[in-house]
Enzyme design. Structure first.
Site, PDB file in Angstrom:
ATOM      1  N   CYS A   1      -0.485   1.055   7.188  1.00 56.20           N
ATOM      2  CA  CYS A   1      -1.067   1.349   5.874  1.00 56.20           C
ATOM      3  C   CYS A   1      -2.446   1.990   6.004  1.00 56.20           C
ATOM      4  O   CYS A   1      -2.803   2.870   5.222  1.00 56.20           O
ATOM      5  CB  CYS A   1      -1.121   0.080   5.039  1.00 56.20           C
ATOM      6  SG  CYS A   1       0.533  -0.526   4.643  1.00 56.20           S
TER       7      CYS A   1
ATOM      8  N   CYS B   1      -2.701  -3.175   7.314  1.00 63.75           N
ATOM      9  CA  CYS B   1      -2.175  -3.132   8.685  1.00 63.75           C
ATOM     10  C   CYS B   1      -2.379  -1.713   9.220  1.00 63.75           C
ATOM     11  O   CYS B   1      -2.736  -0.814   8.466  1.00 63.75           O
ATOM     12  CB  CYS B   1      -0.698  -3.507   8.682  1.00 63.75           C
ATOM     13  SG  CYS B   1       0.366  -2.175   8.078  1.00 63.75           S
TER      14      CYS B   1
ATOM     15  N   GLU C   1       0.835  -1.211   0.000  1.00 63.08           N
ATOM     16  CA  GLU C   1       0.000   0.000   0.000  1.00 63.08           C
ATOM     17  C   GLU C   1       0.869   1.261   0.000  1.00 63.08           C
ATOM     18  O   GLU C   1       0.568   2.239  -0.693  1.00 63.08           O
ATOM     19  CB  GLU C   1      -0.904   0.045   1.238  1.00 63.08           C
ATOM     20  CG  GLU C   1      -1.871  -1.119   1.351  1.00 63.08           C
ATOM     21  CD  GLU C   1      -1.325  -2.274   2.176  1.00 63.08           C
ATOM     22  OE1 GLU C   1      -0.143  -2.636   2.008  1.00 63.08           O
ATOM     23  OE2 GLU C   1      -2.086  -2.834   2.987  1.00 63.08           O
TER      24      GLU C   1
HETATM   25 ZN   LIG Z   1       0.824  -2.388   5.838  1.00 63.02          ZN
END
Ligand SMILES: [Zn+2]
Length: 161
Positions: A91, A88, A60
């Site tokens: 990101c 996550c 990302e």
């Molecule tokens: Zn990430």
């Protein structure tokens, strides 16, 4: 999300999945991302953490950096991101900072956790008081640091974002 899922969205999420597979073949983590604006692909990326020894080189982040460079702006409003896996916390934060409008993802955080990519501890850490976190946080010299904030507020050539 069901309401706005189209054939085009399926193609794009499949492209993100394809990138995640290509990444594995290159020795990287199994994650891919595609950023789209006005129906056109602006950028594509895959996980390059181990390839470049860069812990922030998630798919990302790579896609956001390239899209911003190509569109020549830090504001990715009007863009959508298609990711092979739910983002996550890093990101997710980057997606918010970039002002991306829509996130499409295929596999989930718990799928990633099942193969050893556990980010749930980060979500837990964020909600913990600083003194209970695994990483040691210490605050010092707040007043000195605030000087830059005052300079920002007073600056006439700042670019607000
Ligand atoms: Zn990430």
């Amino acid at each position: 999300m069901k309401d706005s899922m189209s054939e085009k969205d399926l193609l794009l999420i499949r492209r993100a999945i394809e990138l995640s597979l290509e990444s594995v073949k290159r020795g990287g983590g199994p994650f891919g991302a595609v950023i789209v604006k006005n129906g056109k692909i602006v950028s594509e990326s895959y996980n390059q953490v181990t390839l470049h020894n860069d812990p922030t080189a998630h798919a990302e982040i790579g896609a956001i950096r390239e899209a911003a460079r190509k569109l020549n702006t830090f504001d990715l409003s009007g863009c959508s991101i298609y990711i092979s896996c739910e983002p996550c916390p890093m990101c997710l934060g980057a997606i918010y900072w970039a002002r991306i409008d829509k996130v499409f993802f295929a596999s989930t955080r718990s799928d990633a956790e099942n193969i050893g990519f556990d980010d749930s501890f980060i979500y837990e850490e964020i909600s913990r008081p600083m003194n209970e976190r695994k990483i040691d946080f210490k605050q010092l010299l707040r007043e000195e640091a605030l000087e830059a904030f005052r300079a920002w507020e007073e600056s006439e050539n700042k670019i607000e974002y």
